[in-house]
Design a protein around this motif. Structure first.
Motif, PDB file in Angstrom:
ATOM      1  N   VAL A  28       0.860  -1.181   0.000  1.00 49.71           N
ATOM      2  CA  VAL A  28       0.000   0.000   0.000  1.00 49.71           C
ATOM      3  C   VAL A  28       0.899   1.234   0.000  1.00 49.71           C
ATOM      4  O   VAL A  28       1.873   1.308   0.744  1.00 49.71           O
ATOM      5  CB  VAL A  28      -0.879   0.009   1.269  1.00 49.71           C
ATOM      6  N   ALA A  30       0.572   5.115   0.865  1.00 45.81           N
ATOM      7  CA  ALA A  30      -0.317   6.131   1.462  1.00 45.81           C
ATOM      8  C   ALA A  30       0.325   7.498   1.209  1.00 45.81           C
ATOM      9  O   ALA A  30       0.260   8.020   0.100  1.00 45.81           O
ATOM     10  CB  ALA A  30      -0.533   5.826   2.928  1.00 45.81           C
ATOM     11  N   GLY A  31       1.019   8.064   2.212  1.00 43.83           N
ATOM     12  CA  GLY A  31       1.690   9.350   1.996  1.00 43.83           C
ATOM     13  C   GLY A  31       3.065   9.188   1.373  1.00 43.83           C
ATOM     14  O   GLY A  31       3.659  10.167   0.888  1.00 43.83           O
ATOM     15  N   GLY A  32       3.602   8.001   1.417  1.00 43.79           N
ATOM     16  CA  GLY A  32       4.912   7.728   0.804  1.00 43.79           C
ATOM     17  C   GLY A  32       6.100   8.282   1.573  1.00 43.79           C
ATOM     18  O   GLY A  32       7.238   8.201   1.109  1.00 43.79           O
ATOM     19  N   GLN A  33       5.867   8.846   2.755  1.00 43.94           N
ATOM     20  CA  GLN A  33       6.961   9.523   3.467  1.00 43.94           C
ATOM     21  C   GLN A  33       7.944   8.560   4.137  1.00 43.94           C
ATOM     22  O   GLN A  33       9.052   8.941   4.493  1.00 43.94           O
ATOM     23  CB  GLN A  33       6.399  10.507   4.497  1.00 43.94           C
ATOM     24  N   SER A  34       7.547   7.307   4.280  1.00 43.00           N
ATOM     25  CA  SER A  34       8.487   6.275   4.725  1.00 43.00           C
ATOM     26  C   SER A  34       8.760   5.288   3.597  1.00 43.00           C
ATOM     27  O   SER A  34       9.886   4.842   3.418  1.00 43.00           O
ATOM     28  CB  SER A  34       7.931   5.534   5.951  1.00 43.00           C
ATOM     29  N   LEU A  35       7.708   4.952   2.845  1.00 44.94           N
ATOM     30  CA  LEU A  35       7.868   3.920   1.807  1.00 44.94           C
ATOM     31  C   LEU A  35       8.785   4.394   0.671  1.00 44.94           C
ATOM     32  O   LEU A  35       9.664   3.640   0.235  1.00 44.94           O
ATOM     33  CB  LEU A  35       6.484   3.527   1.263  1.00 44.94           C
ATOM     34  N   THR A 105       0.536  10.018   6.420  1.00 41.36           N
ATOM     35  CA  THR A 105      -0.773   9.758   7.020  1.00 41.36           C
ATOM     36  C   THR A 105      -0.629   9.214   8.446  1.00 41.36           C
ATOM     37  O   THR A 105       0.371   8.566   8.777  1.00 41.36           O
ATOM     38  CB  THR A 105      -1.580   8.738   6.188  1.00 41.36           C
ATOM     39  N   ALA A 117       8.570   6.315  16.566  1.00 39.77           N
ATOM     40  CA  ALA A 117       7.487   7.189  16.087  1.00 39.77           C
ATOM     41  C   ALA A 117       6.532   7.544  17.223  1.00 39.77           C
ATOM     42  O   ALA A 117       6.319   6.757  18.150  1.00 39.77           O
ATOM     43  CB  ALA A 117       6.741   6.506  14.949  1.00 39.77           C
ATOM     44  N   GLU A 118       5.949   8.728  17.114  1.00 38.52           N
ATOM     45  CA  GLU A 118       5.088   9.237  18.185  1.00 38.52           C
ATOM     46  C   GLU A 118       3.694   8.595  18.195  1.00 38.52           C
ATOM     47  O   GLU A 118       3.140   8.296  19.261  1.00 38.52           O
ATOM     48  CB  GLU A 118       4.918  10.764  18.054  1.00 38.52           C
ATOM     49  N   ALA A 162      -5.188  -1.330   6.150  1.00 36.54           N
ATOM     50  CA  ALA A 162      -5.677  -0.689   7.380  1.00 36.54           C
ATOM     51  C   ALA A 162      -6.562   0.461   6.930  1.00 36.54           C
ATOM     52  O   ALA A 162      -6.081   1.371   6.242  1.00 36.54           O
ATOM     53  CB  ALA A 162      -4.500  -0.181   8.208  1.00 36.54           C
ATOM     54  N   TYR A 188      13.540  12.246  14.485  1.00 33.12           N
ATOM     55  CA  TYR A 188      13.005  11.200  15.350  1.00 33.12           C
ATOM     56  C   TYR A 188      13.575  11.404  16.750  1.00 33.12           C
ATOM     57  O   TYR A 188      14.749  11.788  16.906  1.00 33.12           O
ATOM     58  CB  TYR A 188      13.417   9.818  14.845  1.00 33.12           C
TER      59      TYR A 188
END
Ligand SMILES: Cc1cc2nc3c(=O)[nH]c(=O)nc-3n(C[C@H](O)[C@H](O)[C@H](O)COP(=O)(O)OP(=O)(O)OC[C@H]3O[C@@H](n4cnc5c(N)ncnc54)[C@H](O)[C@@H]3O)c2cc1C
Length: 276
Positions: A28, A30-35, A105, A117-118, A162, A188
Motif C-alpha cells: 500500500v 499512502a503518503g509515501g513519506q516512509s515507503l 498519514t 514514532a510518536e 488498514a 526522530y
C-alpha cells in the motif's frame, strides 16, 4: 538513488484497492513519506504499489464523544488542524516537519510501526485500535496491544489494508502530555514518553499510564497508577533501549526516566485543570 521498478495501481474505491491487493500483492502507498525513501534506499522492492491516497472514503475523520476515527488517507496535517483529539494534535506537532506532515498519514505511521514514532505511543497509551480489511475476509479491529508486533512490524498482513484508526477520547478529570528529546526539532526522538492521567474525586491519580518510544521494539506501556512517585525507576526497569551513533543505551534509559516524571507531572496538572 532511484527506486527499483514497480507497477503502479490507482484504485477508484476501497473495494478495488482490496481486490488489487488480493490479486497482485505488493504494498500500500499512502503518503509515501516512509515507503518512498525505503524504495530509494533499496530497503524494499515490491513489484506493485497500490496508491490509496486519493480514495475519498478514506479521507474522513469522525469525532464522537467516545473518540476519533481517522481514515487511512487522512494526513498528519489534516488531523493536526482538526484538533479533534488533544493528545493526537500535540503528538503530531512532534512528527517530522510540516512538509512531511502534509503528505504522511496517521494510519501509515501506525502501520509502519517505527519504534521511535510518536503516533504508535498515542494509540498504545489510549488503548486505541486499527481497523483492518481484506478482500476475502471480514473486517477486524486490532487493539494497540496486539497491533505493534515488532520494530517496523504491525499486525497488518500482506494483502490487507488498514482502513482507519480509532483514538479513544480523554475522559473527565483526565490529562495528557507528550515529552520527548530529539537532536533537532523534527528529527526522530532519542526517547519520548506519552502520559495519560485520570484523577479521582480526592485528587489522587486513579489511573496513570505511560507509553515510551525509542526504548524498545514497540511502544513500552507502563501502568504507574499504583506508584507515581516511583515512575522513573519503574520505567527504567521496563525499557530495553539500544545504543546507536546518536545516544548510548544508558543515556536513553536515563532520559526516559526523566521524561516519564515530566510527562506524568504535566498530565496530572492538566487533569486537575480539566477536572475543575
Ligand atoms: C525526514 C523524515 C523525518 C521523519 N520524522 C518522523 C518523526 O519524527 N516521527 C514519526 O513518527 N515519523 C517520522 N517520519 C515518518 C513519516 O511521518 C511517515 O509519514 C510515516 O511514518 C508513514 O506514513 P505514510 O502515509 O507516509 O506511509 P507510507 O510511507 O506510504 O507507508 C509506510 C508503510 O506503511 C504501509 N502502509 C501505509 N498505509 C497503509 C495502510 N492504510 N494499510 C496498509 N499498509 C499501509 C506501506 O505499505 C509502507 O510499508 C519522518 C519521515 C521523514 C522522511
Amino acid at each position: 538513488m532511484k527506486p527499483p521498478p514497480f507497477e503502479y495501481h490507482a484504485p477508484r474505491d476501497v473495494g478495488e484497492a482490496l481486490r488489487t491487493l488480493a490479486e497482485v500483492g505488493g504494498k500500500v502507498l499512502a503518503g509515501g513519506q516512509s515507503l518512498i525513501p525505503m524504495l530509494n534506499m533499496r530497503l524494499a522492492a515490491p513489484a506493485h504499489l497500490v496508491d490509496i491516497s486519493r480514495l475519498r472514503e478514506l479521507q474522513v475523520m469522525e469525532a464522537t464523544e467516545d473518540g476519533v476515527r481517522v481514515g487511512a488517507a487522512v494526513t498528519h496535517a489534516q488531523a493536526e488542524r482538526s484538533e479533534a483529539h488533544p493528545l493526537l494534535s500535540r503528538a503530531l506537532k512532534l512528527v517530522a516537519h510540516p512538509v512531511i506532515r502534509n503528505r504522511g498519514t496517521v494510519v501509515g505511521s501506525l502501520v509502519h510501526a517505527d519504534p521511535a514514532a510518536e503516533l504508535p505511543a498515542v494509540l498504545a497509551v489510549l488503548g486505541g485500535s486499527v481497523r483492518v480489511a481484506r478482500w476475502d475476509g471480514p473486517v477486524r479491529d486490532v487493539g494497540a496491544e496486539e497491533f505493534f508486533v515488532g520494530p517496523m512490524e504491525s499486525a497488518v498482513q500482506p494483502g490487507e489494508l488498514a482502513v482507519s484508526a480509532f483514538f479513544p477520547a480523554l475522559g473527565p478529570r483526565t490529562g495528557a502530555a507528550f515529552e520527548e528529546v530529539a537532536r533537532r526539532h523534527g528529527d526522530y526522538a532519542l526517547a519520548g514518553v506519552c502520559a495519560v492521567v485520570t484523577l479521582g474525586e480526592d485528587g489522587h491519580a486513579e489511573a496513570a499510564t505511560l507509553a515510551c518510544i525509542g526504548v524498545g521494539h514497540v511502544p513500552v506501556v507502563v501502568d504507574v497508577a499504583g506508584n507515581p512517585a516511583e515512575a522513573a525507576r519503574v520505567v527504567r526497569e521496563r525499557v530495553e533501549p539500544e545504543g546507536d551513533i546518536h545516544a548510548s543505551a544508558d543515556y536513553r534509559r536515563h532520559l526516559v526516566g526523566v521524561l516519564a516524571e515530566r510527562a506524568l507531572r504535566n498530565a496530572t496538572r492538566e487533569a486537575g485543570v480539566r477536572g475543575a
